[in-house]
Motif scaffolding. Structure first.
Motif, mmCIF file in Angstrom:
data_model
loop_
_atom_site.group_PDB
_atom_site.id
_atom_site.type_symbol
_atom_site.label_atom_id
_atom_site.label_comp_id
_atom_site.label_asym_id
_atom_site.label_seq_id
_atom_site.Cartn_x
_atom_site.Cartn_y
_atom_site.Cartn_z
ATOM 1 N N TYR A 119 20.685 10.983 63.869
ATOM 2 C CA TYR A 119 21.388 10.850 65.142
ATOM 3 C C TYR A 119 21.789 12.257 65.577
ATOM 4 C CZ TYR A 119 24.869 9.158 68.535
ATOM 5 O OH TYR A 119 25.607 8.900 69.681
ATOM 6 N N ALA A 120 21.198 12.751 66.650
ATOM 7 C CA ALA A 120 21.491 14.104 67.138
ATOM 8 C C ALA A 120 22.527 14.050 68.250
ATOM 9 C CB ALA A 120 20.221 14.768 67.651
ATOM 10 N N ALA A 121 23.428 15.023 68.240
ATOM 11 C CA ALA A 121 24.499 15.081 69.233
ATOM 12 C C ALA A 121 24.773 16.533 69.606
ATOM 13 C CB ALA A 121 25.768 14.435 68.678
ATOM 14 N N PRO A 122 25.325 16.780 70.785
ATOM 15 C CA PRO A 122 25.613 18.159 71.169
ATOM 16 C C PRO A 122 26.781 18.769 70.395
ATOM 17 C CG PRO A 122 26.277 16.630 72.907
ATOM 18 C CD PRO A 122 25.513 15.835 71.903
ATOM 19 N N ASP A 123 27.700 17.929 69.897
ATOM 20 C CA ASP A 123 28.867 18.441 69.171
ATOM 21 C C ASP A 123 29.152 17.518 67.994
ATOM 22 O OD1 ASP A 123 31.385 20.267 69.146
ATOM 23 O OD2 ASP A 123 32.174 18.220 69.018
ATOM 24 N N LEU A 124 29.206 18.067 66.788
ATOM 25 C CA LEU A 124 29.341 17.245 65.589
ATOM 26 C C LEU A 124 30.695 16.555 65.504
ATOM 27 C CD1 LEU A 124 27.990 16.322 62.994
ATOM 28 C CD2 LEU A 124 28.873 18.382 61.874
ATOM 29 N N ALA A 125 31.769 17.274 65.748
ATOM 30 C CA ALA A 125 33.102 16.681 65.626
ATOM 31 C C ALA A 125 33.290 15.523 66.605
ATOM 32 C CB ALA A 125 34.171 17.748 65.854
ATOM 33 N N THR A 126 32.795 15.686 67.813
ATOM 34 C CA THR A 126 32.902 14.617 68.810
ATOM 35 C C THR A 126 32.101 13.393 68.375
ATOM 36 O OG1 THR A 126 33.199 16.220 70.594
ATOM 37 C CG2 THR A 126 32.483 14.004 71.219
ATOM 38 N N ALA A 127 30.907 13.612 67.853
ATOM 39 C CA ALA A 127 30.075 12.497 67.402
ATOM 40 C C ALA A 127 30.735 11.757 66.244
ATOM 41 C CB ALA A 127 28.699 13.005 66.996
ATOM 42 N N VAL A 128 31.342 12.479 65.325
ATOM 43 C CA VAL A 128 32.028 11.847 64.197
ATOM 44 C C VAL A 128 33.171 10.965 64.690
ATOM 45 C CG1 VAL A 128 33.502 12.299 62.193
ATOM 46 C CG2 VAL A 128 31.375 13.581 62.502
ATOM 47 N N ARG A 129 33.950 11.465 65.635
ATOM 48 C CA ARG A 129 35.047 10.660 66.198
ATOM 49 C C ARG A 129 34.512 9.425 66.908
ATOM 50 N NH1 ARG A 129 37.095 15.857 67.577
ATOM 51 N NH2 ARG A 129 36.309 15.625 69.703
ATOM 52 N N ASP A 130 33.418 9.589 67.650
ATOM 53 C CA ASP A 130 32.837 8.454 68.377
ATOM 54 C C ASP A 130 32.360 7.367 67.419
ATOM 55 O OD1 ASP A 130 33.353 9.747 70.743
ATOM 56 O OD2 ASP A 130 31.284 10.420 71.069
ATOM 57 N N PHE A 131 31.715 7.771 66.325
ATOM 58 C CA PHE A 131 31.243 6.797 65.344
ATOM 59 C C PHE A 131 32.419 6.066 64.697
ATOM 60 C CE2 PHE A 131 26.927 8.425 65.446
ATOM 61 C CZ PHE A 131 26.190 7.317 65.063
ATOM 62 N N GLU A 132 33.446 6.802 64.366
ATOM 63 C CA GLU A 132 34.611 6.166 63.733
ATOM 64 C C GLU A 132 35.266 5.152 64.675
ATOM 65 O OE1 GLU A 132 38.510 7.417 61.107
ATOM 66 O OE2 GLU A 132 37.734 8.833 62.598
ATOM 67 N N LYS A 133 35.376 5.513 65.940
ATOM 68 C CA LYS A 133 35.975 4.606 66.922
ATOM 69 C C LYS A 133 35.109 3.364 67.117
ATOM 70 C CE LYS A 133 37.569 4.462 71.735
ATOM 71 N NZ LYS A 133 37.724 5.261 72.983
ATOM 72 N N ARG A 134 33.806 3.537 67.114
ATOM 73 C CA ARG A 134 32.896 2.430 67.403
ATOM 74 C C ARG A 134 32.663 1.522 66.203
ATOM 75 N NH1 ARG A 134 26.864 3.337 70.018
ATOM 76 N NH2 ARG A 134 26.246 1.137 70.151
ATOM 77 N N PHE A 135 32.491 2.125 65.004
ATOM 78 C CA PHE A 135 32.104 1.337 63.838
ATOM 79 C C PHE A 135 33.185 1.216 62.767
ATOM 80 C CE2 PHE A 135 28.009 2.749 65.606
ATOM 81 C CZ PHE A 135 27.357 1.526 65.687
ATOM 82 N N GLY A 136 34.219 2.062 62.835
ATOM 83 C CA GLY A 136 35.313 1.947 61.883
ATOM 84 C C GLY A 136 35.135 2.717 60.596
ATOM 85 N N VAL A 137 34.147 3.611 60.523
ATOM 86 C CA VAL A 137 33.929 4.436 59.341
ATOM 87 C C VAL A 137 33.753 5.883 59.792
ATOM 88 C CG1 VAL A 137 32.534 4.836 57.295
ATOM 89 C CG2 VAL A 137 32.770 2.514 58.178
ATOM 90 N N ARG A 138 34.391 6.806 59.073
ATOM 91 C CA ARG A 138 34.313 8.219 59.448
ATOM 92 C C ARG A 138 33.257 8.935 58.612
ATOM 93 N NH1 ARG A 138 37.332 11.548 62.426
ATOM 94 N NH2 ARG A 138 37.329 13.790 61.975
ATOM 95 N N ALA A 139 32.324 9.579 59.274
ATOM 96 C CA ALA A 139 31.269 10.323 58.589
ATOM 97 C C ALA A 139 31.855 11.500 57.824
ATOM 98 C CB ALA A 139 30.232 10.819 59.593
ATOM 99 N N GLY A 140 31.260 11.824 56.690
ATOM 100 C CA GLY A 140 31.770 12.926 55.874
ATOM 101 C C GLY A 140 30.644 13.620 55.138
ATOM 102 N N GLY A 141 31.035 14.498 54.209
ATOM 103 C CA GLY A 141 30.040 15.222 53.415
ATOM 104 C C GLY A 141 29.196 16.122 54.281
ATOM 105 N N GLY A 142 27.895 16.070 54.063
ATOM 106 C CA GLY A 142 26.987 16.887 54.859
ATOM 107 C C GLY A 142 27.094 18.351 54.512
#
Length: 204
Positions: A8-31
């Motif tokens: 999943y490509a996005a222009p800004d990583l931090a924004t994409a992580v917040r969006d995923f957490e809001k939508r699905f309820g899990v926060r991306a990590g590691g990487g």
């Protein structure tokens, strides 16, 4: 067919992580960072051996000499841009695919540096650099699979491809052993359904 990961490509990583957490309820990590490629990522496990990679340009790296992979340079909104199939023997899988009429490119080396400074290495076919609806092949070798340590809570329920000319994809998909439906649609898209703490939702 075992899906190794989705990109999943996005222009800004931090924004994409917040969006995923809001939508699905899990926060991306590691990487970590793909040094020299100008990108960084965060991960979400989708099961035992499958994960979602959220990738974006890394503002703390200098501009890379070559274009960033997966078309990240031109991304203006988040979306699925590629996917990978795991294989036990990537060299044999490459030979088999070429024998069936599709060349996914030579096997190349990949690596990234984790936030703890550990260098992870893998081997993949070079069609990964452009990504798209046709998957690439990947083999992790001695490196622990990223799904084992990525934040859990999501499950991959389904995946299909949308394309204006489905028949044009059948040959390459068959050559790679990718058993996936291709639906006729005006635009090319990877479409998955994920289930998480906030229910089931479609992502493309």
């Amino acid at each position: 067919m075992l899906i190794d990961h989705l990109i999943y490509a996005a222009p800004d990583l931090a924004t994409a992580v917040r969006d995923f957490e809001k939508r699905f309820g899990v926060r991306a990590g590691g990487g970590g960072r793909h040094l020299g490629q100008g990108t960084h990522n965060k991960l979400l496990a989708l099961g035992a051996g499958t994960y979602l990679e959220v990738v974006a340009p890394d503002p703390e790296q200098p501009e890379p000499a070559a274009p960033r992979p997966y078309g990240v340079d031109g991304v203006t909104r988040g979306g699925l841009v590629g996917w990978a199939l795991t294989c036990d023997d990537i060299d044999a899988a490459l030979v088999a695919s070429r024998a069936r009429g599709f060349d996914p490119g030579d096997v190349i080396e990949g690596q990234r540096v984790t936030p703890m400074g550990t260098v992870l290495r893998w081997r993949l076919t070079s069609n990964a650099l452009t990504a798209g609806p046709i998957p690439f092949l990947i083999r992790w070798g001695e490196t622990p699979h990223p799904a084992a340590s990525a934040p859990s809570g999501l499950t991959l329920e389904s995946l299909h491809i949308e394309h204006p000319d489905p028949a044009s994809l059948w040959g390459p998909l068959h050559a790679l052993g990718a058993e996936v439906e291709v639906h006729r649609a005006p635009e090319v898209a990877l479409v998955v359904r994920l289930r998480g703490p906030r229910g089931s939702d479609e992502l493309s």
